[in-house]
Design a protein around this motif. Structure first.
Motif, PDB file in Angstrom:
ATOM      1  N   ARG A 239       0.820  -1.218   0.000  1.00 18.79           N
ATOM      2  CA  ARG A 239       0.000   0.000   0.000  1.00 18.79           C
ATOM      3  C   ARG A 239       0.854   1.268   0.000  1.00 18.79           C
ATOM      4  NH1 ARG A 239      -5.416  -1.076   1.959  1.00 18.79           N
ATOM      5  NH2 ARG A 239      -5.682  -3.264   2.540  1.00 18.79           N
ATOM      6  N   GLY A 240       2.176   1.106   0.134  1.00 16.25           N
ATOM      7  CA  GLY A 240       3.061   2.262   0.131  1.00 16.25           C
ATOM      8  C   GLY A 240       3.091   3.019   1.441  1.00 16.25           C
ATOM      9  N   LEU A 241       2.687   2.363   2.558  1.00 17.19           N
ATOM     10  CA  LEU A 241       2.627   3.061   3.840  1.00 17.19           C
ATOM     11  C   LEU A 241       3.866   2.818   4.696  1.00 17.19           C
ATOM     12  CD1 LEU A 241      -1.105   2.415   4.752  1.00 17.19           C
ATOM     13  CD2 LEU A 241      -0.090   4.502   3.851  1.00 17.19           C
ATOM     14  N   VAL A 242       4.521   1.660   4.562  1.00 15.64           N
ATOM     15  CA  VAL A 242       5.711   1.358   5.347  1.00 15.64           C
ATOM     16  C   VAL A 242       6.775   0.794   4.421  1.00 15.64           C
ATOM     17  CG1 VAL A 242       4.330   0.890   7.401  1.00 15.64           C
ATOM     18  CG2 VAL A 242       5.040  -1.001   5.929  1.00 15.64           C
ATOM     19  N   ARG A 243       7.980   0.720   4.973  1.00 14.23           N
ATOM     20  CA  ARG A 243       9.107   0.115   4.254  1.00 14.23           C
ATOM     21  C   ARG A 243       9.876  -0.760   5.227  1.00 14.23           C
ATOM     22  NH1 ARG A 243      14.525   1.863   2.653  1.00 14.23           N
ATOM     23  NH2 ARG A 243      14.203   3.818   3.779  1.00 14.23           N
ATOM     24  N   LYS A 244      10.219  -1.987   4.820  1.00 15.52           N
ATOM     25  CA  LYS A 244      10.971  -2.918   5.655  1.00 15.52           C
ATOM     26  C   LYS A 244      12.426  -2.928   5.209  1.00 15.52           C
ATOM     27  CE  LYS A 244      10.182  -7.321   5.165  1.00 15.52           C
ATOM     28  NZ  LYS A 244       9.494  -8.624   5.244  1.00 15.52           N
ATOM     29  N   VAL A 245      13.323  -2.679   6.159  1.00 19.16           N
ATOM     30  CA  VAL A 245      14.759  -2.590   5.849  1.00 19.16           C
ATOM     31  C   VAL A 245      15.491  -3.654   6.658  1.00 19.16           C
ATOM     32  CG1 VAL A 245      16.808  -1.135   5.916  1.00 19.16           C
ATOM     33  CG2 VAL A 245      14.581  -0.124   5.408  1.00 19.16           C
TER      34      VAL A 245
END
Length: 259
Positions: A239-245
């Motif tokens: 959904r473009g709300l978070v990013r996992k790094v």
């Protein structure tokens, strides 16, 4: 009488180097993601006798003679073990001052997300008769696997084109969100208020913590299974709300509005 004195002197000469020869090992215990010292971490080394240190401000020190040692480090919060690590150390010099810093990782993240052992330093002795011979049996197995992969790819392509829309929908798995629960729209980010309650809860937790936290901490706050948390994070990424790094031995979840 003379021989007895000579024997005692020889014993003393042999024992003196073993009692006075020791080096100083010291360092600091750090937290894995912030590299901040962990105050009052418990450091144990299996010397004879065993030595313990409470690392005030993360700093510890041992005097060790030459030998191989196992250093165990623990860190507690509210009587709960949250960090734990084991390090091996070989002392070869008889005197000196050496720094050995310790980096601590979350206990649950090491167990749940990285169950495989680190085999980077393992050496295998491979003999000539260990590997099986290559014959028609292995060729047949390889062809069968390729055929199965081809059939699976065909049905996947057929499904993606909507050719199997009339097929019976799969039975939902209890406790796990299905694709119909979360529309996978890769367009503009949806209104957070319109998200499902469990996804909205993750966004609210990230906003309270400044838009950054580890995946294992998020799971602890949600009290959900690892599979469910991973599924919800993937949905929020789509959904473009978070990013996992990926960082170190764990994952950091970042709120995109805070980047």
């Amino acid at each position: 009488m003379f021989n007895t004195r000579l024997l005692l002197i020889a014993i003393v000469i042999i024992l003196i180097p073993q009692t006075v020869c020791a080096i100083t090992i010291h360092g600091t215990v750090y937290e894995w993601s912030t590299f901040e010292p962990l105050d009052n971490a418990l450091v144990e080394v299996n010397s004879t006798p065993t030595q313990f240190r409470v690392a005030a401000s993360g700093v510890y020190s041992f005097n060790l003679p030459p030998g191989d040692y196992l250093i165990k480090t623990s860190y507690y919060q509210n009587d709960t073990l949250v960090y734990y690590g084991e390090d091996t150390l070989t002392v070869t010099d008889y005197e000196g001052d050496f720094v050995f810093d310790i980096l601590m990782f979350p206990l649950h993240e090491m167990v749940e997300e990285f169950p495989d052992e680190d085999i980077g330093n393992v050496t295998y002795n491979v003999e000539d008769n260990i590997l099986p011979g290559f014959d028609l049996t292995y060729t047949a197995v390889a062809l069968l696997i390729l055929m199965i992969m081809g059939v699976a790819a065909y049905y996947h392509y057929k499904r993606s084109d909507g050719l199997d829309d009339e097929s019976e929908p799969a039975e939902p798995v209890p406790g796990v969100h299905n694709e119909n629960d979360y529309p996978n729209d890769r367009g503009p980010a949806p209104d957070i208020d319109k998200l499902p309650q469990d996804l909205k809860e993750i966004i609210e937790i990230l906003e309270k913590l400044g838009g950054r936290m580890t995946q294992i901490d998020l799971r602890g706050r949600l009290n959900c299974s690892e599979a469910k948390v991973s599924l919800m994070i993937t949905d929020l990424e789509d959904r473009g709300l978070v990013r996992k790094v990926k960082k170190g031995r764990g994952n950091i979840i970042l709120l995109r509005s805070k980047e």
